[in-house]
Design an enzyme around this catalytic site. Structure first.
Site, PDB file in Angstrom:
ATOM      1  N   LYS A  49       0.907  -1.279  -0.163  1.00 13.81           N
ATOM      2  CA  LYS A  49       0.119  -0.099   0.049  1.00 13.81           C
ATOM      3  C   LYS A  49       1.132   1.262  -0.186  1.00 13.81           C
ATOM      4  O   LYS A  49       2.020   1.175   0.470  1.00 13.81           O
ATOM      5  CB  LYS A  49      -0.834   0.110   1.154  1.00 13.81           C
ATOM      6  CG  LYS A  49      -0.142  -0.189   2.410  1.00 13.81           C
ATOM      7  CD  LYS A  49      -1.042  -0.383   3.857  1.00 13.81           C
ATOM      8  CE  LYS A  49      -0.392  -0.160   5.161  1.00 13.81           C
ATOM      9  NZ  LYS A  49      -1.050  -0.999   6.313  1.00 13.81           N
ATOM     10  N   ARG A 151     -11.065   0.122  14.391  1.00 13.85           N
ATOM     11  CA  ARG A 151     -10.796   0.933  13.241  1.00 13.85           C
ATOM     12  C   ARG A 151     -11.469   0.148  11.968  1.00 13.85           C
ATOM     13  O   ARG A 151     -12.594   1.062  11.411  1.00 13.85           O
ATOM     14  CB  ARG A 151      -9.353   0.857  12.966  1.00 13.85           C
ATOM     15  CG  ARG A 151      -9.025   1.657  11.678  1.00 13.85           C
ATOM     16  CD  ARG A 151      -7.525   1.612  11.544  1.00 13.85           C
ATOM     17  NE  ARG A 151      -6.589   0.420  11.277  1.00 13.85           N
ATOM     18  CZ  ARG A 151      -5.620   0.187  10.527  1.00 13.85           C
ATOM     19  NH1 ARG A 151      -4.676   1.246  10.667  1.00 13.85           N
ATOM     20  NH2 ARG A 151      -5.307  -0.734  10.158  1.00 13.85           N
ATOM     21  N   TYR A 274      15.896  29.711  10.035  1.00 13.25           N
ATOM     22  CA  TYR A 274      14.575  30.413  10.589  1.00 13.25           C
ATOM     23  C   TYR A 274      14.493  30.282  12.117  1.00 13.25           C
ATOM     24  O   TYR A 274      14.888  29.490  12.612  1.00 13.25           O
ATOM     25  CB  TYR A 274      13.359  29.641   9.970  1.00 13.25           C
ATOM     26  CG  TYR A 274      13.325  29.988   8.454  1.00 13.25           C
ATOM     27  CD1 TYR A 274      13.124  31.224   7.851  1.00 13.25           C
ATOM     28  CD2 TYR A 274      12.811  28.940   7.619  1.00 13.25           C
ATOM     29  CE1 TYR A 274      12.717  31.405   6.459  1.00 13.25           C
ATOM     30  CE2 TYR A 274      12.695  28.946   6.140  1.00 13.25           C
ATOM     31  CZ  TYR A 274      12.533  30.454   5.845  1.00 13.25           C
ATOM     32  OH  TYR A 274      12.335  30.621   4.436  1.00 13.25           O
ATOM     33  N   MET A 327      11.650  24.238   3.847  1.00 10.73           N
ATOM     34  CA  MET A 327      11.138  23.626   2.909  1.00 10.73           C
ATOM     35  C   MET A 327      11.953  22.890   1.950  1.00 10.73           C
ATOM     36  O   MET A 327      11.634  21.551   1.672  1.00 10.73           O
ATOM     37  CB  MET A 327      10.044  24.554   2.099  1.00 10.73           C
ATOM     38  CG  MET A 327       8.982  24.099   1.171  1.00 10.73           C
ATOM     39  SD  MET A 327       8.084  25.033   0.339  1.00 10.73           S
ATOM     40  CE  MET A 327       7.076  25.675   1.541  1.00 10.73           C
TER      41      MET A 327
HETATM   42  C1  LIG Z   1      -0.543  -1.850   6.977  1.00 12.52           C
HETATM   43  C2  LIG Z   1      -0.853  -3.125   7.327  1.00 12.52           C
HETATM   44  C3  LIG Z   1      -0.093  -4.174   7.417  1.00 12.52           C
HETATM   45  C4  LIG Z   1       1.206  -4.197   7.433  1.00 12.52           C
HETATM   46  O1  LIG Z   1       1.923  -3.703   8.508  1.00 12.52           O
HETATM   47  P1  LIG Z   1       3.256  -3.582   8.972  1.00 12.52           P
HETATM   48  O2  LIG Z   1       3.466  -3.026  10.416  1.00 12.52           O
HETATM   49  O3  LIG Z   1       3.847  -2.521   7.976  1.00 12.52           O
HETATM   50  O4  LIG Z   1       4.233  -4.793   8.691  1.00 12.52           O
HETATM   51  C5  LIG Z   1      -0.869  -5.546   7.746  1.00 12.52           C
HETATM   52  N1  LIG Z   1      -2.200  -5.567   7.695  1.00 12.52           N
HETATM   53  C6  LIG Z   1      -2.971  -4.450   7.750  1.00 12.52           C
HETATM   54  C7  LIG Z   1      -4.489  -4.582   7.974  1.00 12.52           C
HETATM   55  C8  LIG Z   1      -2.528  -3.014   7.549  1.00 12.52           C
HETATM   56  O5  LIG Z   1      -3.197  -2.112   7.427  1.00 12.52           O
END
Ligand SMILES: *Cc1c(COP(=O)(O)O)cnc(C)c1O
Length: 384
Positions: A49, A151, A274, A327
């Site tokens: 992802k 969630r 800054y 930036m």
């Molecule tokens: C992002 C995610 C993972 C992977 O998690 P990591 O900690 O990056 O290994 C696995 N399962 C779900 C549901 C996730 O959202």
């Protein structure tokens, strides 16, 4: 040619690049092998992802496929469509489920690209049920049950109710996977781990014939009880630290380097960057790097008189940030480094083999995940 998803903000080639993200695809493949070994009898999937955690979805997907991975997880349907373009034969699950609320979405994404939604609510079940019935094709999906994250996912009681209901009246779709997600897997001794495990076992008992998945990267290291039939690592594939307070067993996959644009001598007692947050404590030599928070070098990792910032690495020497990260630019203190090794055009490692990703993240008060996924906008990407 830059790949289409890389925005025009990234440099066209190395000659004008201010910073370069190198991705070691061989290390990614080695990390997959290690996690597959650690998964024991379970099959190891890969989470790709968010553009493979910022490193490039297509490149990562192809390398992981070549390393033997056959099951992939993305968060969103459009990520699934991109993954499908380079993974014609993989199983691709969409973690966020049926994003969108019409059957057109089911048709245009999930069915067109053979994506398997991870369904986690009654509304989604209804939508998928109706869609699959309407095309008279039982499409595959996963079911997500909530065991403590609050969630996504169906409640625990739903597992029993649904399995009983479907025994009488089979659904119009095929359930290929039962899954849940760990809350504290990065803390191996946290009591929630075993509580979630117990809850997940009682859920999976309602679907004894369906493969199950619970472990993310850190979950794999919790041991065989957590593996079930499929593990789902993300961050550890990309070299990130899965478990806090633990030596990182993974190979470095991502390296970011930035170019020195200029150097200058600054006398003791002058402020830098800054807000005048840091004052030189001695006659100093400073160098300015072509990287800033718009490149994903998180501003919170900067330095002040009160709080030291992250370090970079140049030709065998470490150099601390001095003053705020801006930036597009960051200033480092190179007083202690031989002058001939630090000049306009030298490259500084922001993180990689010498400066751990998670150290830089720690200085910014965050985790490797956020730092990696912040890099996408302007870095020139190079694949090794
Ligand atoms: C992002 C995610 C993972 C992977 O998690 P990591 O900690 O990056 O290994 C696995 N399962 C779900 C549901 C996730 O959202």
């Amino acid at each position: 040619m830059p790949s289409p998803h890389v925005t025009f903000l990234s440099a066209p080639d190395e000659s004008v690049a201010g910073n370069i993200l190198s991705v070691d695809l061989a290390a990614l493949a080695d990390n997959y092998q290690l996690l597959a070994e650690k998964s024991g009898a379970a099959t190891c999937a890969a989470v790709i992802k968010a553009d493979a955690y910022g490193l490039g979805l297509e490149q990562a997907a192809k390398a992981l496929w070549a390393a033997g991975c056959r099951t992939f997880f993305v968060a969103l349907p459009q990520e699934g469509a991109r993954a499908r373009s380079v993974l014609p034969d993989a199983m691709i699950y969409v973690l966020n489920g049926l994003v969108g609320d019409s059957s057109a979405v089911c048709a245009d994404y999930y069915n067109s690209f053979s994506l398997r939604p991870v369904l986690g609510s009654y509304e989604e079940l209804d939508l998928w049920e109706t869609y699959c019935a309407s095309i008279a094709t039982p499409l595959p999906c996963a079911l997500h049950f909530d065991t403590g994250m609050n969630r996504l996912g169906l409640g625990r009681k739903s597992a029993f109710m649904l399995s009983e209901k479907w025994k009488q009246n089979p659904p119009s779709f095929i359930i290929c996977l039962i899954m849940s997600h760990l809350v504290c897997s990065d803390q191996p001794h946290h009591p929630l781990n075993s509580q979630q495990l117990d809850r997940f076992r009682s859920i999976r008992a309602c679907f004894p014939d369906v493969p199950a998945s619970l472990a993310n990267s850190a979950g794999i290291f919790l041991g065989p009880d957590y593996h079930f039939e499929l593990t789902r690592p993300g961050i550890a594939l990309y070299g990130g630290l899965a478990i806090g307070d633990h030596p990182n067993p993974m190979k470095v996959v991502a390296t970011v380097k930035s170019r020195i644009l200029t150097t200058r001598n600054v006398p003791k007692g002058w402020s830098v960057s800054y807000g005048a947050q840091e004052i030189t404590k001695r006659d100093s030599r400073l160098a300015t790097l072509c990287i800033g928070y718009a490149d994903g070098y998180l501003r919170a990792g900067g330095s002040s008189d009160e709080k030291k910032g992250a370090k970079v690495w140049i030709n065998g020497y470490e150099a601390p940030i001095i003053g705020r990260i801006t930036m597009d630019l960051t200033i480092i203190d190179v007083t202690d480094i031989p002058h001939e090794t630090v000049r306009r055009g030298s490259w500084a490692e922001i993180f990689g083999e010498h400066i751990p990703l998670d150290d830089v993240a720690h200085h910014a008060g965050t985790i490797g995940y956020e730092l990696l996924t912040s890099l996408g906008l302007r870095a020139l990407r190079r694949y090794l």
